[in-house]
Design a protein around this motif. Structure first.
Motif: not given
Length: 112
Positions: A27-32, A87-90, A92-98
């Protein structure tokens, strides 16, 4: 008539399985920030692969029609292009971002 109902239910279930459930993302967004390493500009939604913070990420974008209508073309996401994704990291899969938004070439595009 009953056969059509069964077929319709089966199709609906498969469509639901194929779609991402957004509740499976943090629920917390990250910036990549980093370069695009691969692009799929196709439905049901586009994706890019990028590297940021020394890691590889698959970023789920929006449907192609939405990206086009908001001014995000495939050419803007060419391999090697520097992007900033919020976006938001999945979970169960920290390599996927919405992706919620993407910035490229001095332009920020809201994807949701």
């Amino acid at each position: 008539m009953a056969a059509f109902a069964v077929i319709g239910i089966g199709l609906h279930e498969r469509q639901a399985e194929a779609h991402h459930g957004w509740s499976s993302y943090e629920s917390e967004a990250r910036t990549l920030v980093g370069p695009v390493t691969a692009l799929s500009y196709a439905n049901p939604h586009g994706t890019i692969e990028m590297t940021a913070e020394g890691k590889a990420y698959q970023v789920i974008l929006a449907p192609v029609s939405r990206m086009n209508s908001r001014g995000l073309s495939a050419e803007m996401l060419a391999v090697g292009t520097q992007v900033t994704v919020v976006g938001y990291v999945k979970r169960d899969d920290p390599g996927e971002v919405r992706a919620e938004r993407i910035s490229v070439g001095g332009k920020t595009i809201e994807l949701r």
